[in-house]
Design a protein around this motif. Structure first.
Motif, PDB file in Angstrom:
ATOM      1  N   MET A   1      43.076  39.068  26.685  1.00  0.00           N
ATOM      2  CA  MET A   1      44.028  39.352  27.744  1.00  0.00           C
ATOM      3  C   MET A   1      43.852  40.788  28.254  1.00  0.00           C
ATOM      4  O   MET A   1      43.936  41.032  29.446  1.00  0.00           O
ATOM      5  CB  MET A   1      45.437  39.105  27.198  1.00  0.00           C
ATOM      6  N   LYS A   2      43.621  41.707  27.319  1.00  0.00           N
ATOM      7  CA  LYS A   2      43.432  43.106  27.714  1.00  0.00           C
ATOM      8  C   LYS A   2      42.213  43.255  28.615  1.00  0.00           C
ATOM      9  O   LYS A   2      42.223  44.056  29.547  1.00  0.00           O
ATOM     10  CB  LYS A   2      43.279  43.989  26.481  1.00  0.00           C
ATOM     11  N   GLN A   3      41.175  42.458  28.309  1.00  0.00           N
ATOM     12  CA  GLN A   3      39.960  42.513  29.099  1.00  0.00           C
ATOM     13  C   GLN A   3      40.218  42.081  30.544  1.00  0.00           C
ATOM     14  O   GLN A   3      39.725  42.710  31.483  1.00  0.00           O
ATOM     15  CB  GLN A   3      38.929  41.575  28.472  1.00  0.00           C
ATOM     16  N   ILE A   4      40.997  41.049  30.708  1.00  0.00           N
ATOM     17  CA  ILE A   4      41.299  40.547  32.051  1.00  0.00           C
ATOM     18  C   ILE A   4      42.110  41.584  32.829  1.00  0.00           C
ATOM     19  O   ILE A   4      41.849  41.829  34.004  1.00  0.00           O
ATOM     20  CB  ILE A   4      42.037  39.195  31.979  1.00  0.00           C
ATOM     21  N   ILE A   5      43.074  42.201  32.166  1.00  0.00           N
ATOM     22  CA  ILE A   5      43.882  43.240  32.820  1.00  0.00           C
ATOM     23  C   ILE A   5      43.003  44.415  33.219  1.00  0.00           C
ATOM     24  O   ILE A   5      43.118  44.943  34.327  1.00  0.00           O
ATOM     25  CB  ILE A   5      45.046  43.687  31.899  1.00  0.00           C
ATOM     26  N   LEU A   6      42.105  44.828  32.317  1.00  0.00           N
ATOM     27  CA  LEU A   6      41.193  45.930  32.624  1.00  0.00           C
ATOM     28  C   LEU A   6      40.287  45.581  33.795  1.00  0.00           C
ATOM     29  O   LEU A   6      40.081  46.405  34.692  1.00  0.00           O
ATOM     30  CB  LEU A   6      40.355  46.272  31.387  1.00  0.00           C
ATOM     31  N   ILE A   7      39.779  44.370  33.828  1.00  0.00           N
ATOM     32  CA  ILE A   7      38.927  43.941  34.939  1.00  0.00           C
ATOM     33  C   ILE A   7      39.710  43.963  36.244  1.00  0.00           C
ATOM     34  O   ILE A   7      39.219  44.431  37.270  1.00  0.00           O
ATOM     35  CB  ILE A   7      38.341  42.541  34.669  1.00  0.00           C
ATOM     36  N   CYS A   8      40.937  43.461  36.212  1.00  0.00           N
ATOM     37  CA  CYS A   8      41.765  43.439  37.422  1.00  0.00           C
ATOM     38  C   CYS A   8      42.071  44.845  37.912  1.00  0.00           C
ATOM     39  O   CYS A   8      41.988  45.124  39.111  1.00  0.00           O
ATOM     40  CB  CYS A   8      43.059  42.670  37.172  1.00  0.00           C
ATOM     41  N   LEU A   9      42.424  45.733  37.003  1.00  0.00           N
ATOM     42  CA  LEU A   9      42.723  47.117  37.396  1.00  0.00           C
ATOM     43  C   LEU A   9      41.491  47.807  37.952  1.00  0.00           C
ATOM     44  O   LEU A   9      41.572  48.533  38.947  1.00  0.00           O
ATOM     45  CB  LEU A   9      43.281  47.896  36.205  1.00  0.00           C
ATOM     46  N   THR A  10      40.355  47.584  37.317  1.00  0.00           N
ATOM     47  CA  THR A  10      39.101  48.157  37.807  1.00  0.00           C
ATOM     48  C   THR A  10      38.792  47.621  39.198  1.00  0.00           C
ATOM     49  O   THR A  10      38.416  48.372  40.096  1.00  0.00           O
ATOM     50  CB  THR A  10      37.947  47.821  36.845  1.00  0.00           C
ATOM     51  N   PHE A  11      38.981  46.322  39.365  1.00  0.00           N
ATOM     52  CA  PHE A  11      38.744  45.693  40.664  1.00  0.00           C
ATOM     53  C   PHE A  11      39.646  46.316  41.731  1.00  0.00           C
ATOM     54  O   PHE A  11      39.193  46.684  42.804  1.00  0.00           O
ATOM     55  CB  PHE A  11      38.983  44.186  40.560  1.00  0.00           C
ATOM     56  N   LEU A  12      40.931  46.448  41.412  1.00  0.00           N
ATOM     57  CA  LEU A  12      41.869  47.025  42.376  1.00  0.00           C
ATOM     58  C   LEU A  12      41.509  48.466  42.711  1.00  0.00           C
ATOM     59  O   LEU A  12      41.608  48.897  43.856  1.00  0.00           O
ATOM     60  CB  LEU A  12      43.296  46.939  41.838  1.00  0.00           C
ATOM     61  N   PHE A  13      41.092  49.222  41.723  1.00  0.00           N
ATOM     62  CA  PHE A  13      40.715  50.613  41.950  1.00  0.00           C
ATOM     63  C   PHE A  13      39.480  50.701  42.835  1.00  0.00           C
ATOM     64  O   PHE A  13      39.436  51.477  43.782  1.00  0.00           O
ATOM     65  CB  PHE A  13      40.459  51.320  40.615  1.00  0.00           C
ATOM     66  N   LEU A  14      38.473  49.887  42.534  1.00  0.00           N
ATOM     67  CA  LEU A  14      37.214  49.955  43.259  1.00  0.00           C
ATOM     68  C   LEU A  14      37.290  49.400  44.677  1.00  0.00           C
ATOM     69  O   LEU A  14      36.533  49.812  45.539  1.00  0.00           O
ATOM     70  CB  LEU A  14      36.123  49.224  42.482  1.00  0.00           C
ATOM     71  N   THR A  15      38.196  48.484  44.922  1.00  0.00           N
ATOM     72  CA  THR A  15      38.254  47.872  46.251  1.00  0.00           C
ATOM     73  C   THR A  15      38.639  48.867  47.333  1.00  0.00           C
ATOM     74  O   THR A  15      38.305  48.671  48.488  1.00  0.00           O
ATOM     75  CB  THR A  15      39.235  46.686  46.280  1.00  0.00           C
ATOM     76  N   GLY A  16      39.311  49.940  46.965  1.00  0.00           N
ATOM     77  CA  GLY A  16      39.672  50.952  47.955  1.00  0.00           C
ATOM     78  C   GLY A  16      38.486  51.743  48.445  1.00  0.00           C
ATOM     79  O   GLY A  16      38.543  52.395  49.480  1.00  0.00           O
ATOM     80  N   PHE A  17      37.372  51.703  47.726  1.00  0.00           N
ATOM     81  CA  PHE A  17      36.203  52.501  48.062  1.00  0.00           C
ATOM     82  C   PHE A  17      34.999  51.663  48.470  1.00  0.00           C
ATOM     83  O   PHE A  17      33.901  52.148  48.556  1.00  0.00           O
ATOM     84  CB  PHE A  17      35.811  53.374  46.857  1.00  0.00           C
ATOM     85  N   MET A  18      35.211  50.390  48.707  1.00  0.00           N
ATOM     86  CA  MET A  18      34.104  49.488  49.037  1.00  0.00           C
ATOM     87  C   MET A  18      34.220  48.972  50.459  1.00  0.00           C
ATOM     88  O   MET A  18      35.303  48.880  51.004  1.00  0.00           O
ATOM     89  CB  MET A  18      34.112  48.278  48.094  1.00  0.00           C
ATOM     90  N   THR A  19      33.058  48.601  50.980  1.00  0.00           N
ATOM     91  CA  THR A  19      33.056  47.928  52.275  1.00  0.00           C
ATOM     92  C   THR A  19      33.504  46.485  52.061  1.00  0.00           C
ATOM     93  O   THR A  19      33.598  46.020  50.921  1.00  0.00           O
ATOM     94  CB  THR A  19      31.639  47.924  52.887  1.00  0.00           C
ATOM     95  N   GLU A  20      33.733  45.778  53.125  1.00  0.00           N
ATOM     96  CA  GLU A  20      34.162  44.382  53.019  1.00  0.00           C
ATOM     97  C   GLU A  20      33.111  43.518  52.314  1.00  0.00           C
ATOM     98  O   GLU A  20      33.438  42.685  51.476  1.00  0.00           O
ATOM     99  CB  GLU A  20      34.449  43.813  54.416  1.00  0.00           C
TER     100      GLU A  20
END
Length: 89
Positions: A1-20
């Motif tokens: 479960m911790k892994q999924i939360i970490l992946i989601c948080l990483t995804f949310l953080f990185l999406t602000g700096f990525m192109t579409e």
């Protein structure tokens, strides 16, 4: 479960700096990882063409598998994907 939360948080953080396009590729990569890591949960997805196209086509293993397969047995889509991902890239 911790892994999924970490992946989601990483995804949310990185999406602000990525192109579409980068965003789309990252979402597909995460989806592929989730499906591959939880085969009992995602049994239908593992057998689907969607999974094959998003997660396997173009990878070295897939290209090697296609090389081993008789070219007469290739579908039109497989031949096009092979040319695009294994020859041109």
């Amino acid at each position: 479960m911790k892994q999924i939360i970490l992946i989601c948080l990483t995804f949310l953080f990185l999406t602000g700096f990525m192109t579409e396009e980068e965003n789309k590729q990252e979402r597909e990569r995460i989806w592929c990882e989730n499906v591959k890591e939880n085969p009992e949960v995602y049994a239908k997805e593992l057998e689907s063409m969607d999974y094959t196209v998003k997660c396997e086509v173009g990878k070295k293993e897939w290209c090697a598998q296609m090389d081993a397969k008789s070219k007469g047995d290739w579908s039109t889509r497989e031949a096009g994907a092979y040319a695009e991902h294994c020859v041109i890239d």
